[in-house]
Design a protein around this motif. Structure first.
Motif, PDB file in Angstrom:
ATOM      1  N   ALA A  26      63.993  54.134  67.438  1.00 57.95           N
ATOM      2  CA  ALA A  26      65.012  53.860  66.423  1.00 57.95           C
ATOM      3  C   ALA A  26      66.069  54.951  66.442  1.00 57.95           C
ATOM      4  O   ALA A  26      67.267  54.681  66.253  1.00 57.95           O
ATOM      5  CB  ALA A  26      64.366  53.768  65.045  1.00 57.95           C
ATOM      6  N   GLY A  27      65.651  56.185  66.670  1.00 57.67           N
ATOM      7  CA  GLY A  27      66.602  57.275  66.749  1.00 57.67           C
ATOM      8  C   GLY A  27      67.529  57.146  67.941  1.00 57.67           C
ATOM      9  O   GLY A  27      68.725  57.430  67.858  1.00 57.67           O
ATOM     10  N   VAL A  28      66.982  56.706  69.082  1.00 55.84           N
ATOM     11  CA  VAL A  28      67.808  56.503  70.269  1.00 55.84           C
ATOM     12  C   VAL A  28      68.832  55.407  70.009  1.00 55.84           C
ATOM     13  O   VAL A  28      70.007  55.534  70.371  1.00 55.84           O
ATOM     14  CB  VAL A  28      66.933  56.153  71.485  1.00 55.84           C
ATOM     15  CG1 VAL A  28      67.797  55.754  72.686  1.00 55.84           C
ATOM     16  CG2 VAL A  28      66.046  57.339  71.858  1.00 55.84           C
ATOM     17  N   ASP A  29      68.399  54.319  69.374  1.00 54.38           N
ATOM     18  CA  ASP A  29      69.339  53.237  69.050  1.00 54.38           C
ATOM     19  C   ASP A  29      70.465  53.744  68.157  1.00 54.38           C
ATOM     20  O   ASP A  29      71.638  53.436  68.372  1.00 54.38           O
ATOM     21  CB  ASP A  29      68.595  52.093  68.348  1.00 54.38           C
ATOM     22  CG  ASP A  29      67.662  51.336  69.291  1.00 54.38           C
ATOM     23  OD1 ASP A  29      67.832  51.475  70.519  1.00 54.38           O
ATOM     24  OD2 ASP A  29      66.771  50.629  68.796  1.00 54.38           O
ATOM     25  N   ALA A  30      70.103  54.540  67.145  1.00 60.54           N
ATOM     26  CA  ALA A  30      71.108  55.081  66.232  1.00 60.54           C
ATOM     27  C   ALA A  30      72.071  56.005  66.973  1.00 60.54           C
ATOM     28  O   ALA A  30      73.291  55.970  66.760  1.00 60.54           O
ATOM     29  CB  ALA A  30      70.420  55.826  65.082  1.00 60.54           C
ATOM     30  N   TRP A  31      71.539  56.821  67.870  1.00 61.31           N
ATOM     31  CA  TRP A  31      72.375  57.748  68.647  1.00 61.31           C
ATOM     32  C   TRP A  31      73.385  56.980  69.498  1.00 61.31           C
ATOM     33  O   TRP A  31      74.565  57.322  69.562  1.00 61.31           O
ATOM     34  CB  TRP A  31      71.472  58.612  69.518  1.00 61.31           C
ATOM     35  CG  TRP A  31      72.178  59.635  70.355  1.00 61.31           C
ATOM     36  CD1 TRP A  31      72.817  59.437  71.545  1.00 61.31           C
ATOM     37  CD2 TRP A  31      72.307  61.032  70.072  1.00 61.31           C
ATOM     38  NE1 TRP A  31      73.325  60.615  72.028  1.00 61.31           N
ATOM     39  CE2 TRP A  31      73.026  61.618  71.151  1.00 61.31           C
ATOM     40  CE3 TRP A  31      71.865  61.854  69.037  1.00 61.31           C
ATOM     41  CZ2 TRP A  31      73.323  62.978  71.205  1.00 61.31           C
ATOM     42  CZ3 TRP A  31      72.160  63.212  69.099  1.00 61.31           C
ATOM     43  CH2 TRP A  31      72.883  63.760  70.161  1.00 61.31           C
ATOM     44  N   GLN A  32      72.898  55.947  70.162  1.00 59.75           N
ATOM     45  CA  GLN A  32      73.771  55.172  71.043  1.00 59.75           C
ATOM     46  C   GLN A  32      74.854  54.437  70.257  1.00 59.75           C
ATOM     47  O   GLN A  32      75.905  54.106  70.808  1.00 59.75           O
ATOM     48  CB  GLN A  32      72.941  54.194  71.863  1.00 59.75           C
ATOM     49  CG  GLN A  32      72.046  54.883  72.890  1.00 59.75           C
ATOM     50  CD  GLN A  32      71.122  53.934  73.625  1.00 59.75           C
ATOM     51  OE1 GLN A  32      70.850  52.830  73.162  1.00 59.75           O
ATOM     52  NE2 GLN A  32      70.643  54.361  74.782  1.00 59.75           N
ATOM     53  N   GLY A  34      76.275  55.841  67.674  1.00 59.16           N
ATOM     54  CA  GLY A  34      77.111  56.870  67.078  1.00 59.16           C
ATOM     55  C   GLY A  34      76.649  57.370  65.724  1.00 59.16           C
ATOM     56  O   GLY A  34      77.328  58.193  65.101  1.00 59.16           O
ATOM     57  N   ASP A  35      75.489  56.911  65.250  1.00 62.13           N
ATOM     58  CA  ASP A  35      74.966  57.365  63.958  1.00 62.13           C
ATOM     59  C   ASP A  35      74.023  58.545  64.216  1.00 62.13           C
ATOM     60  O   ASP A  35      72.796  58.428  64.202  1.00 62.13           O
ATOM     61  CB  ASP A  35      74.219  56.224  63.256  1.00 62.13           C
ATOM     62  CG  ASP A  35      73.904  56.546  61.794  1.00 62.13           C
ATOM     63  OD1 ASP A  35      73.988  57.732  61.426  1.00 62.13           O
ATOM     64  OD2 ASP A  35      73.574  55.610  61.040  1.00 62.13           O
TER      65      ASP A  35
END
Length: 329
Positions: A26-32, A34-35
């Protein structure tokens, strides 16, 4: 003469943990997307609990100043924690960042291991150290070999340094270096495959690396001038060039693939594949696999016959600026 080192900019890397760690994903998705605040919030508790992928990602966040205030000391601490658990990318980034922050002697052991796995920036630094006799005893044949490997991987700084080395390294030592370079190429495959077999981390997704600063490799104070035309007539583009190995051929029904990243949007996986096909010779001969798991699409290519073939293909892909890891299916 004062030594001048190129300052190497580490690539922006985000690691994706195995599917069981939903919060890391979930963190990787958020990073990608821009969050960065959300990404750091997902990774921090897992990193504190000891997850190496989350620790590596926290190191990246602090190095880049995304979601947190940039702090190289904290980034180094997270890289060390992940590296202690066998995270190979953490060790690569740890050595490079330590070197950039001025701890060159402390960085050297990490850089030497990274160089043995085929990390071109590490090869450039170690090769420069061996040429100048700085941090390590002077060893021109090995320095020439490492610079050839880094140049063959596409590192412009290394190519420029090779041209300068050709003016000072005697022909006999250059020939020794070329033999070493070819031997290093085969050993890099083994070292990378071994490293991948010892880490639980799945492939990382890398954004395009920022431009590397132009490097200048000055001659050491006691460097001899070219002795004869026998040396000056041989250029880096001619007889002294390293022959780069062709990527392995696709194997019908092979049990191995290479994974190039995991993405929250299929379009981003397709875009990376299109970009890499134009950069990596022979990649278009492989089949594209988009493996979906939940909200994540994993970009894979293959099939390949063996782990060694997969590691060789990964080396070519990494030289183009993307990350890669062999996967047995």
């Amino acid at each position: 003469m004062k030594q001048i080192w190129g300052i190497l900019a580490a690539a922006t890397i985000v690691s994706l943990a195995p599917p069981a760690f939903a919060d890391v994903k979930a963190g990787v998705d958020a990073w990608q997307q821009g969050d960065y605040d959300k990404a750091v919030g997902a990774w921090r508790p897992l990193a504190q609990a000891g997850d190496p992928d989350a620790q590596f990602n926290m190191g990246q966040a602090y190095k880049l100043g995304r979601g947190v205030k940039a702090d190289m000391a904290v980034a180094l601490d997270w890289y060390r924690k992940a590296r202690a658990q066998g995270h190979i990318r953490a060790e690569d980034n740890l050595g490079l960042l330590m070197f950039q922050q001025g701890d060159r002697a402390g960085a050297l052991p990490y850089l030497q291991r990274s160089a043995a796995r085929g990390e071109p920036r590490a090869q450039y630094i170690v090769g420069t150290a061996l040429f100048n006799g700085d941090l390590a005893p002077k060893d021109w044949p090995r320095a020439y070999a490492l610079m050839n490997r880094a140049s063959a991987a596409g590192l412009a700084q290394a190519t420029a340094s090779l041209k300068q080395m050709d003016k000072y390294v005697p022909a006999e030592q250059r020939e020794q270096g070329l033999v070493m370079a070819r031997d290093m190429g085969s050993k890099e495959v083994t070292a990378l495959a071994d490293a991948n077999s010892r880490t639980s981390a799945t492939p990382v997704a890398r954004e395009g690396p920022p431009p590397l600063a132009t490097a200048t490799l000055p001659p050491p104070p006691d460097a001899e001038k070219p002795a004869s035309s026998k040396i000056s007539d041989r250029t880096a583009a001619g007889k002294t060039a390293v022959r780069t190995a062709e990527p392995p051929k696709a194997a019908k029904g092979g049990a191995w693939r290479v994974q190039l990243g995991a993405f929250s949007e299929e379009g981003r996986a397709q875009a990376l594949w299109s970009s890499l096909r134009g950069k990596v010779s022979g990649l278009s001969a492989y089949q594209l696999f988009l493996v979906k798991g939940g909200a994540v699409t994993r970009l894979q290519a293959g099939p390949l016959a063996s782990s060694a073939d997969a590691a060789r293909l990964c080396s070519a892909i990494k030289a183009a600026g993307a990350d890669c890891m062999p996967r047995k299916m």
